[in-house]
Design an enzyme around this catalytic site. Structure first.
Site, PDB file in Angstrom:
ATOM      1  CB  CYS A   6       5.317   0.438   4.639  1.00 39.92           C
ATOM      2  SG  CYS A   6       5.715  -0.305   6.176  1.00 39.92           S
TER       3      CYS A   6
ATOM      4  CE  LYS B 161       6.741   0.713   9.206  1.00 38.51           C
ATOM      5  NZ  LYS B 161       7.170   1.690   8.199  1.00 38.51           N
TER       6      LYS B 161
ATOM      7  CE  LYS C  91       6.863   5.175   1.597  1.00 35.40           C
ATOM      8  NZ  LYS C  91       7.021   5.628   2.976  1.00 35.40           N
TER       9      LYS C  91
ATOM     10  CG  ASP D 173      10.386   4.934   3.284  1.00 34.66           C
ATOM     11  OD1 ASP D 173       9.731   3.914   2.995  1.00 34.66           O
ATOM     12  OD2 ASP D 173       9.851   6.010   3.583  1.00 34.66           O
TER      13      ASP D 173
ATOM     14  CG  HIS E 229       2.842  -0.388   8.928  1.00 34.08           C
ATOM     15  ND1 HIS E 229       3.386   0.601   8.141  1.00 34.08           N
ATOM     16  CD2 HIS E 229       1.516  -0.091   9.010  1.00 34.08           C
ATOM     17  CE1 HIS E 229       2.453   1.447   7.777  1.00 34.08           C
ATOM     18  NE2 HIS E 229       1.316   1.049   8.295  1.00 34.08           N
TER      19      HIS E 229
ATOM     20  CG  ASP F 298       9.921  -0.527   3.452  1.00 35.64           C
ATOM     21  OD1 ASP F 298      10.796   0.230   2.977  1.00 35.64           O
ATOM     22  OD2 ASP F 298       8.949  -0.092   4.100  1.00 35.64           O
ATOM     23  CG  ASN F 299       8.909   1.463   0.459  1.00 34.93           C
ATOM     24  OD1 ASN F 299       8.151   1.136   1.376  1.00 34.93           O
ATOM     25  ND2 ASN F 299       9.649   2.541   0.536  1.00 34.93           N
TER      26      ASN F 299
END
Ligand SMILES: *[C@@H]1O[C@H](CO)[C@@H](O)[C@H](O)[C@H]1NC(C)=O
Ligand SMILES: *[C@@H]1O[C@H](CO)[C@@H](O)[C@H](O)[C@H]1NC(C)=O
Ligand SMILES: *[C@@H]1O[C@H](CO)[C@@H](O)[C@H](O)[C@H]1NC(C)=O
Ligand SMILES: *[C@@H]1O[C@H](CO)[C@@H](O)[C@H](O)[C@H]1NC(C)=O
Length: 535
Positions: free
Chosen positions: A82, A136, A314, A45, A138, A296-297
């Protein structure tokens, strides 16, 4: 002497690789090719306007220096959220080809990147790498076969979900079933497949940094002659906003409380990157290392992040959701201290790293491109087109645009050269300055889409007031990177051409997999730990 030989064909194993080395040694050629170490750092993020070199009020001296000495990727795209970014990074495949088109993988969802799709780690491992992951995941864990150590990583230290607490490493998650509601809570910190029970109280950015440094030290001390792949998707700087106070003091000048804390979290992350790169140097790996840093975004404006002056944030198909902070630093770059304006995408890392590792990708279907010549030498990008996504489960909006063969009510976006087309509901799309620079209050309207079938639920979104019927936008991103001037009325034939591209991509899509949540995931049934729950 060029670092890489272009006509060198991939080798399938260390054995043939060793034979190859012997051949050049016999041939008397100097500077034999050595597979580079790869350090891949992902920030969570981290917004466009959150890095010093984009003019942020947040200080990121380590990132600024590494980017300035390396290659800044100015036209680099990730996915709006994500799991989609991580799945594309790790597989080189668009979401439409893995069934993960919709949303993130939710904690209790029995879902994951399909097991027949190899990950970067699988590939690098078979190319002779030592492969380690800290941070992470996910991308699914409901069966043990989906865990990182079953997907190419020699070791894993980190967490499986998203949005945990930074100190307790716990994650709570609410499941709604009709009118009932259940809260699932558990620890989510693991070493390989074992829970880590003794680190409550250690801030994750520091915990993961120490662990990453240990991976480097142990790799070197073991005397291994394998190259190292260290995948380091940090928890920073995703919500919740938690940070040791010493990182926040220097931001007293930021009045907005969320932004101030977030800035402290960014500073801690910047220090983490400094520490880890220093460890690579101290242990003698750096001269043959490629460092990739990527968000990631886009930033989450409700949790301290910011993407100004880009539009949206996001979760949206606007540039603020997807145009990502990214750079490469490496002594192996042929041209450094530059900025690349070339179109690049997170799915490109897979084939690019395969090229760097000389891994054999024969028979693999990939949506990414090998972009090493673009990054390292400034050559034009092989990528001319980019499918941002097609999400048939997102709530449709408006009525179909005539012609083009693609239903413009569906949430999708595609880029072809300078043109970007968005269809359906793009997600939140205002321009949000950093809090201290806002002279007007922003009004968010909370909207929630719910299918009548309760197996499908949608994450609540905040969006600005806009026409509910418009479902087509066209931008010339080269001229108008801020997406101020919608050209869809002016160039309907361009719209139709891009709709045709979407129709083409859609014809190659696999069905979306978005299964209902499973209460067997409840950590209460597994010793208070989030872990695989199906055999
Ligand atoms: C790469 O792998 C394919 C399929 O596994 C194999 O047929 C081919 O010989 C390999 N290529 C090289 C250069 O080893
Ligand atoms: C937790 O246990 C690991 C493994 O024994 C050890 O390396 C680490 O230092 C411990 N952490 C704390 C905070 O005691
Ligand atoms: C970086 O290293 C310094 C010096 O060892 C240490 O005090 C600091 O906590 C480290 N930072 C992080 C984020 O791990
Ligand atoms: C940048 O490239 C030059 C020329 O190849 C090299 O001398 C220099 O060390 C490189 N700088 C970095 C930071 O890698």
């Amino acid at each position: 002497m060029p670092l890489f030989r272009h006509n060198y064909s991939p080798t399938p194993s260390c054995l043939t690789f060793a034979v190859f080395l012997q051949i050049i040694a016999v041939g008397g050629e100097a500077g034999a090719f050595k597979q580079p170490h790869i350090l891949f750092i992902v920030a969570d993020d981290f917004g466009w306007n959150d890095v010093g070199y984009h003019g942020s009020e947040i200080h990121t001296p380590a990132l600024d220096r590494l980017a300035a000495d390396g290659v800044k990727l100015d036209s680099y795209y990730v996915q709006p959220i994500c799991s989609p970014t991580r799945s594309q990074l790790l597989t080189g495949r668009y979401q439409i080809h893995t069934g993960l088109q919709h949303g993130v993988i939710r904690p209790a969802q029995p879902n994951g990147v399909p097991l027949d799709v190899p990950t970067i780690a699988d590939m690098l491992k078979s190319a002779g790498y030592s492969t380690h992951m800290v941070g992470k995941w996910h991308i699914g864990f409901y069966k043990k076969e989906y865990m990182p150590t079953y997907r190419g990583f020699d070791s894993f230290y980190g967490y499986l979900l998203g949005a945990e607490q930074y100190y307790t490493h716990k994650r709570c998650f609410d499941i709604h079933e009709g009118r009932t509601h259940k809260r699932l809570c558990g620890l989510d910190l693991h070493e390989n497949d074992k829970p880590v029970l003794n680190e409550s109280g250690t801030y994750s950015t520091q915990l993961f940094t120490t662990r990453a440094e240990r991976v480097v030290k142990e790799h070197v001390k073991s005397g291994s002659n394998k190259p190292l792949f260290l995948y380091l998707p940090l928890q920073a700087v995703h919500a919740p906003l938690e940070v040791p106070p010493e990182y926040v003091h220097k931001y007293d000048f930021i009045k907005d409380k969320a932004r101030r804390k977030y800035a402290g979290m960014v500073s801690c992350m910047d220090e983490a990157v400094a520490n880890i790169t220093k460890t690579f140097k101290n242990f003698g790996l750096w001269d043959n290392t490629v460092l990739i840093f990527s968000t990631d975004n886009g930033g989450q404006v409700k949790e301290g992040g910011n993407n100004w002056p880009l539009r949206g944030w996001k979760g949206s198909l606007w540039e603020g959701g997807m145009r990502g902070v990214g750079f490469v630093n490496s002594p192996l770059l042929e041209k450094n201290s530059t900025t690349s304006q070339e179109l690049l995408h997170v799915s490109d890392w897979f084939p690019t790293l395969m090229y760097l590792a000389r891994a054999n990708t024969t028979g693999l279907k990939l949506d990414g491109y090998n972009v090493w010549q673009t990054i390292s030498k400034g050559k034009p990008s092989p990528r001319k087109e980019l499918l941002h996504n097609i999400d048939p489960l997102e709530w449709p909006s408006g009525s179909p645009f005539p012609g083009g063969g693609f239903d413009s009510r569906v949430r999708a976006a595609v880029r072809v050269g300078r043109w970007k087309l968005i269809t359906g509901n793009p997600g939140p799309g205002t321009w949000v300055p950093p809090p201290d620079k806002r002279d007007t209050t922003l009004h968010f309207k909370r909207t929630e889409h719910t299918h009548t079938d309760n197996t499908l639920r949608f994450i609540p979104r905040y969006k600005e007031k806009r026409s509910d019927t418009q479902n087509v936008w066209l931008f010339d991103i080269m001229k108008d990177p801020l997406e101020k001037d919608d050209l869809s009325q002016k160039y309907p034939s361009v719209v139709r051409n891009l709709l045709q591209r979407l129709a083409y991509y859609n014809s190659t899509a696999v069905p979306v997999r978005y299964p209902p949540e499973d209460l067997n995931a409840d950590p209460a049934k597994h010793g208070g730990v989030w872990r695989p729950w199906e055999d």
